[in-house]
Design a protein around this motif. Structure first.
Motif, PDB file in Angstrom:
ATOM      1  N   SER A 115       1.558   5.062   1.372  1.00 18.19           N
ATOM      2  CA  SER A 115       1.269   6.043   2.415  1.00 18.19           C
ATOM      3  C   SER A 115       2.024   7.320   2.068  1.00 18.19           C
ATOM      4  O   SER A 115       2.932   7.307   1.229  1.00 18.19           O
ATOM      5  N   ARG A 118       0.764  -3.657  10.198  1.00 15.73           N
ATOM      6  CA  ARG A 118       1.362  -2.665   9.308  1.00 15.73           C
ATOM      7  C   ARG A 118       2.390  -1.826  10.048  1.00 15.73           C
ATOM      8  O   ARG A 118       2.373  -1.743  11.271  1.00 15.73           O
ATOM      9  N   VAL A 126       0.843  -1.193   0.000  1.00 19.11           N
ATOM     10  CA  VAL A 126       0.000   0.000   0.000  1.00 19.11           C
ATOM     11  C   VAL A 126       0.880   1.245   0.000  1.00 19.11           C
ATOM     12  O   VAL A 126       2.048   1.195   0.396  1.00 19.11           O
ATOM     13  N   PRO A 152      -1.124   4.567   6.240  1.00 20.06           N
ATOM     14  CA  PRO A 152      -1.905   4.956   5.054  1.00 20.06           C
ATOM     15  C   PRO A 152      -3.187   5.679   5.475  1.00 20.06           C
ATOM     16  O   PRO A 152      -3.853   5.279   6.442  1.00 20.06           O
ATOM     17  N   SER A 164      -5.965   5.607   4.165  1.00 19.74           N
ATOM     18  CA  SER A 164      -7.141   4.743   4.021  1.00 19.74           C
ATOM     19  C   SER A 164      -7.511   4.058   5.334  1.00 19.74           C
ATOM     20  O   SER A 164      -8.692   3.833   5.606  1.00 19.74           O
TER      21      SER A 164
END
Length: 111
Positions: free
Chosen positions: A60, A85, A58, A89, A91
């Motif tokens: 960030s 993680r 992902v 991010p 999200s």
């Protein structure tokens, strides 16, 4: 201000003790940061001891001049979803806010 996340679902930069605690509670292994980064593309989705694992890359800091790519692992064990993680991010913060406003649809990890 620290973002509020759904309780028990998000391991953000977990300590070894936090990893062991989740492993004990769910009876599944939690991948380390090194394991998440070293995983081959062909091994990013697998099942182990009845739990489903998925590791994704992902982005960030996408709104900065220095975006970063980081591995995030998702572990679905029964009706519980755990994320692992080492990045922040946007999200994740946005989804946590959605869960707080309307927790009903997200009451179970498999939802």
């Amino acid at each position: 201000m620290t973002p509020v996340r759904p309780p028990g679902s998000d391991l953000a930069a977990p300590t070894p003790e936090e990893e062991r605690r989740v492993e004990g509670l769910l009876g599944v292994g939690v991948p380390t940061r090194e394991e998440m980064q070293e995983i081959e593309v062909s091994s990013r989705l697998y099942e182990e001891n009845g739990a489903l694992y998925m590791t994704a890359t992902v982005v960030s800091k996408a709104d900065t001049q220095h975006p970063e790519a980081s591995a995030v692992s998702f572990i679905l064990a029964g009706d519980r979803l755990v994320t692992v993680r080492y990045a922040e991010p946007l999200s994740f913060e946005l989804f946590a806010g959605r869960c707080q406003r309307s927790p009903g649809p997200y009451a179970r990890g498999d939802a």
